[in-house]
Design an enzyme around this catalytic site. Sequence first.
Site, PDB file in Angstrom:
ATOM      1  N   ALA A 145       0.829  -1.208   0.000  1.00 24.73           N
ATOM      2  CA  ALA A 145       0.000   0.000   0.000  1.00 24.73           C
ATOM      3  C   ALA A 145       0.861   1.254   0.000  1.00 24.73           C
ATOM      4  CB  ALA A 145      -0.944   0.004   1.204  1.00 24.73           C
ATOM      5  N   ASP A 146       1.945   1.242   0.762  1.00 24.60           N
ATOM      6  CA  ASP A 146       2.852   2.392   0.765  1.00 24.60           C
ATOM      7  C   ASP A 146       3.461   2.612  -0.616  1.00 24.60           C
ATOM      8  OD1 ASP A 146       3.500   3.504   3.680  1.00 24.60           O
ATOM      9  OD2 ASP A 146       3.130   1.359   3.850  1.00 24.60           O
ATOM     10  N   GLY A 147       3.874   1.516  -1.254  1.00 24.08           N
ATOM     11  CA  GLY A 147       4.503   1.642  -2.558  1.00 24.08           C
ATOM     12  C   GLY A 147       3.552   2.153  -3.620  1.00 24.08           C
TER      13      GLY A 147
ATOM     14  N   ALA B 197       2.939   5.773  -3.005  1.00 24.21           N
ATOM     15  CA  ALA B 197       4.104   6.580  -3.375  1.00 24.21           C
ATOM     16  C   ALA B 197       4.206   6.752  -4.888  1.00 24.21           C
ATOM     17  CB  ALA B 197       5.376   5.939  -2.825  1.00 24.21           C
TER      18      ALA B 197
END
Length: 356
Positions: free
Chosen positions: A168-170, A173
């Site tokens: 999810a972070d990737g 981003a």
Amino acid sequence: MTGGPLVGLRVIDAATLAAGPLVATWLGEHGAEVIKIEQPDGGDPLRQWGAQKDGVGLMWKSLGRNKKCVTLNLRLEAGRDLLRELARTADVVVLNLRPSTLRRWGLDYAGFHALNPKLVMVHITGFGAGGPKSDRPGFGTLGEAMSGFAHLTGSPDGPPTLPSFMLADGVAALNATYAVMMALYHRDVHGADGQLIDLNLIEPLARLIEQPVLTHDQLGTVPGRTGNRWDISAPRNTYLTKDGHWLAMSGSAPTIAMRALRAVGRPELTTDPRFAEAQQRLRNAPQIDAVMAEWIGQHTLEDAMAVFEEAEVAAAPVYDAEQLLADPQLQARGVYPTLPDPQLGSMRVQAPVPRF
């Protein structure tokens, strides 16, 4: 970095953990000057994430590349004043503090805009601005759960499954990085001011998993877990070879699915309506899986891949990290160069993904 399309761009990375710092990492890979703001007494928690060698965080080595690290205590007004001074000469600032903290500390977009109208501010939070959950703490795990990803991932009779990497972070981003480039284009080409980019950890991943929403909206059904199968493609699964390896296959294009059936010695199925027509093929995916599993289980990985490559079937071995590094295609492209490092001597990290 000493070159690249973003040379001359100054980025202030004042975020922590994964999504915000990843934006700055990717901008830095292409030439941007990145000033990384870390809190005193330990710095970014990313330094302690994951595997360590001699006390050095390996994940940090990759996410911290091409960054000039400094410390500012943002809990003190003097530290916040220094951040504001840096923002006066910056093009982009990245933050992930809660909205209430930004307002309380005077680090919201309105304050930065007054100092530097051309500044692009990226604000990544768990839930995004506005709404009853906007000020709650959130990490990628929550995004992976709430986006629908975990609900769809895993065996039908097993629990929802979370990824063992910062998915999810990737994805957030990546969305933020291209949003930065759009905001800079709007600023520099159209002569506009900078602007605020508001992103959370749920919506970018949910956008990739939109099909269940469309299905529920139009058909009233809620898709569930199907293991490695997918209800838009057959054959599509991982299959165990005779010598104990795994092979993945995708028949997303009808022509590829027909090639796969012919490659495993079942050409008669290519004219069978149950398998030749796309929607019927999906309804009969278990039977196609059984055909593929039986044939692949009678062959070694090397032999199966030789047949599939000759027939131009979309198939690939399931790699671990060691096999990934040894792949001749990736080696030919120089995907994992060995670089000198003052703490580790040398290490391999993945090169920037887009090639210019």
